[in-house]
Design a protein around this motif. Structure first.
Motif, PDB file in Angstrom:
ATOM      1  N   GLN B  43       0.907  -1.075  -0.111  1.00 29.50           N
ATOM      2  CA  GLN B  43       0.005  -0.004  -0.008  1.00 29.50           C
ATOM      3  C   GLN B  43       0.773   1.211  -0.016  1.00 29.50           C
ATOM      4  O   GLN B  43       2.098   1.438   0.783  1.00 29.50           O
ATOM      5  N   ALA B  44       0.458   2.156  -0.740  1.00 25.33           N
ATOM      6  CA  ALA B  44       1.329   3.429  -0.845  1.00 25.33           C
ATOM      7  C   ALA B  44       0.919   3.964   0.281  1.00 25.33           C
ATOM      8  O   ALA B  44      -0.408   4.501   0.625  1.00 25.33           O
ATOM      9  N   GLY B  45       2.014   4.520   1.129  1.00 24.87           N
ATOM     10  CA  GLY B  45       1.729   5.434   2.344  1.00 24.87           C
ATOM     11  C   GLY B  45       1.186   4.642   3.517  1.00 24.87           C
ATOM     12  O   GLY B  45       0.889   5.473   4.368  1.00 24.87           O
ATOM     13  N   GLY B  46       1.114   3.494   3.639  1.00 28.92           N
ATOM     14  CA  GLY B  46       0.647   2.723   4.546  1.00 28.92           C
ATOM     15  C   GLY B  46       1.203   1.180   4.696  1.00 28.92           C
ATOM     16  O   GLY B  46       1.943   0.831   3.762  1.00 28.92           O
ATOM     17  N   ALA B  47       0.431   0.644   5.657  1.00 31.30           N
ATOM     18  CA  ALA B  47       1.105  -1.041   5.927  1.00 31.30           C
ATOM     19  C   ALA B  47       0.558  -1.757   4.700  1.00 31.30           C
ATOM     20  O   ALA B  47      -0.587  -1.418   4.195  1.00 31.30           O
ATOM     21  N   ALA B  48       1.212  -2.823   4.217  1.00 35.39           N
ATOM     22  CA  ALA B  48       0.563  -3.685   3.314  1.00 35.39           C
ATOM     23  C   ALA B  48      -0.555  -4.636   3.785  1.00 35.39           C
ATOM     24  O   ALA B  48      -0.451  -4.615   5.121  1.00 35.39           O
ATOM     25  N   ILE B  49      -1.396  -5.009   2.956  1.00 40.60           N
ATOM     26  CA  ILE B  49      -2.447  -5.812   3.548  1.00 40.60           C
ATOM     27  C   ILE B  49      -1.660  -7.188   3.251  1.00 40.60           C
ATOM     28  O   ILE B  49      -1.511  -7.745   2.250  1.00 40.60           O
ATOM     29  N   GLU B  50      -1.848  -7.933   4.409  1.00 43.47           N
ATOM     30  CA  GLU B  50      -1.159  -9.431   4.191  1.00 43.47           C
ATOM     31  C   GLU B  50      -1.815 -10.358   4.924  1.00 43.47           C
ATOM     32  O   GLU B  50      -2.669  -9.962   5.763  1.00 43.47           O
ATOM     33  N   GLY B  51      -1.817 -11.509   4.930  1.00 44.45           N
ATOM     34  CA  GLY B  51      -2.589 -12.598   5.535  1.00 44.45           C
ATOM     35  C   GLY B  51      -2.254 -13.871   5.226  1.00 44.45           C
ATOM     36  O   GLY B  51      -1.161 -14.054   4.283  1.00 44.45           O
ATOM     37  N   GLU B  52      -3.040 -15.050   5.499  1.00 43.45           N
ATOM     38  CA  GLU B  52      -2.746 -16.133   5.051  1.00 43.45           C
ATOM     39  C   GLU B  52      -3.880 -16.825   4.949  1.00 43.45           C
ATOM     40  O   GLU B  52      -5.131 -16.716   5.306  1.00 43.45           O
ATOM     41  N   PHE B  53      -3.987 -18.043   3.955  1.00 41.98           N
ATOM     42  CA  PHE B  53      -4.987 -18.908   3.758  1.00 41.98           C
ATOM     43  C   PHE B  53      -4.745 -19.917   4.550  1.00 41.98           C
ATOM     44  O   PHE B  53      -3.831 -20.638   4.486  1.00 41.98           O
ATOM     45  N   ARG B  54      -5.712 -20.525   5.312  1.00 39.95           N
ATOM     46  CA  ARG B  54      -5.619 -21.531   6.106  1.00 39.95           C
ATOM     47  C   ARG B  54      -6.076 -22.947   5.595  1.00 39.95           C
ATOM     48  O   ARG B  54      -5.627 -23.972   6.188  1.00 39.95           O
TER      49      ARG B  54
END
Lengths: 194, 186
Positions: B43-54
């Motif tokens: 993300q520009a100017g912010g934290a990335a969107i991240e996660g996991e598929f369980r």
């Protein structure tokens, strides 16, 4: 016409007043409406509008405060009781304060929220977050404060509007009209002396 | 894959056991739940969107001829875990995976090529949200213990190709996939 005089509001103050009044009321309505939206994408877009207008209010608040400090304020009607004058000045002061603290607490919500959503100011540029600790709890606390202050500010705005209407319809003085027409009372005074 | 394993085995093991080691690695594997499938969108100017598929499942075949190796894996985007439940809900919703209509994302390899001593490139068809596109992943061998093999798999995908490019350009169109796959021999 641009600057305030002893009796009249100048164009700059009049524009600040009405533009910010419209933004403030619009923000209150938008802030209330957007929370109930189910479609997350639409909600995201509405929040971005809300944040963009909020930062606009904050920016205008700085300019307006500087303008107010550098300008004289037209006198309140001489017939006004001292207590009412104090009440009016207090209301104006707290409304000015609201133009700062309501947007700032909104900025704090964005900054503390675990949601990775930055502010995209009118799709032009990104406004960074304040350096605050991120947690859902902080976000909820700031949300409560922001909401409370928004209601407090809208209450003050209602007092302000009712007082203006009282001046106009009950006292029949120029308090409301001079905020609508820059230089109004100066022209009135000039036409009387002529 | 075969040569990669041979090369690695050659480095790690006494010469006399390496043939046994590799021939014991050839075979079919089931991807274990202890694997990890991680994604990230900058993300520009912010934290990335991240996660996991369980929730996911898959198998792979390690062939003596690397090019004949195969991978098949599917995952449920509805099992996404992210920093905040609201992020998870959005990822499941219509602008992204639309899990109500497309509950499964699948990948099936079409070609495997060795790229180094312990690495390979896998080409295949990735299906998500009703779209199937050729996609390439890089794979690196990360070790063997008993009947399990570990691989690191990485790839970059264009969200737009899969009709998931909501939020661009603030959120990058590229999603970076980063997987630690653990396979158990069948």
């Amino acid at each position: 016409m641009l600057r305030n005089t002893e009796r009249s509001w100048g164009l700059v103050s009049v524009l600040f007043h009405w533009i910010m009044a419209a933004l403030f009321l619009g923000q209150f309505a938008l802030g209330w409406y957007m929370q109930g939206i189910k479609d997350m994408l639409e909600q995201y877009n509405l929040y971005q509008w809300h944040k963009s207008f909020g930062f606009t209010i904050l920016g205008l608040a700085v300019l307006r405060a500087l303008w107010a400090l550098a300008s004289r304020r037209p006198k309140l009607p001489e017939t006004m009781p001292a207590g009412e004058k104090k009440l009016a000045l207090g209301t104006h002061f707290f409304l000015y304060l609201a133009f700062f603290v309501v947007p700032l607490t909104g900025w704090a919500i964005v900054s503390t929220s675990p949601l990775p959503i930055a502010t995209w100011y009118f799709r032009l540029f990104v406004i960074p977050s304040l350096p605050l600790g991120i947690s859902l709890h902080s976000e909820q606390v700031w949300s409560s404060i922001h909401g409370f202050l928004a209601y407090a500010a809208i209450f003050l705005a209602a007092v302000h509007i009712l007082a203006a209407l009282r001046h106009h319809f009950h006292h029949r003085d120029a308090t409301l009209i001079r905020m609508l027409r820059p230089g109004y009372e100066d022209r009135e005074a000039a036409s009387k002396t002529n | 894959m075969k040569r990669a394993l041979i090369a690695l085995a050659f480095l790690l093991l006494p010469a006399q056991s390496f043939a046994d080691q590799f021939s014991s690695a050839v075979g079919r594997y089931r991807i274990l739940g202890s694997s990890r499938i991680h994604f990230s969108v900058a993300q520009a100017g912010g934290a990335a969107i991240e996660g996991e598929f369980r929730r996911f499942k898959g198998t792979f075949l390690l062939d003596r001829n690397v090019g004949n190796s195969k991978v098949e894996i599917s995952l449920e985007p509805g099992s996404v875990k992210a920093i905040d439940p609201r992020v998870e809900e959005f990822i499941k919703s219509e602008p992204v995976f639309d899990v109500a209509n497309y509950p499964v994302v699948s990948f099936r390899s079409t070609d495997v090529k060795r790229t180094g001593d312990a690495s390979a490139a896998i080409d295949g068809q990735l299906s998500a949200k009703g779209v199937t596109r050729p996609t390439r992943f890089s794979i690196a061998f990360k070790g063997q213990s008993g009947r399990t093999l570990k691989f690191r798999v990485t790839g970059k995908l264009s969200r737009a190709l899969f009709k998931m490019d909501v939020g661009t350009p603030i959120y990058s169109n590229m999603v970076v996939l980063d997987m630690d796959l653990v396979g158990q021999k069948l």
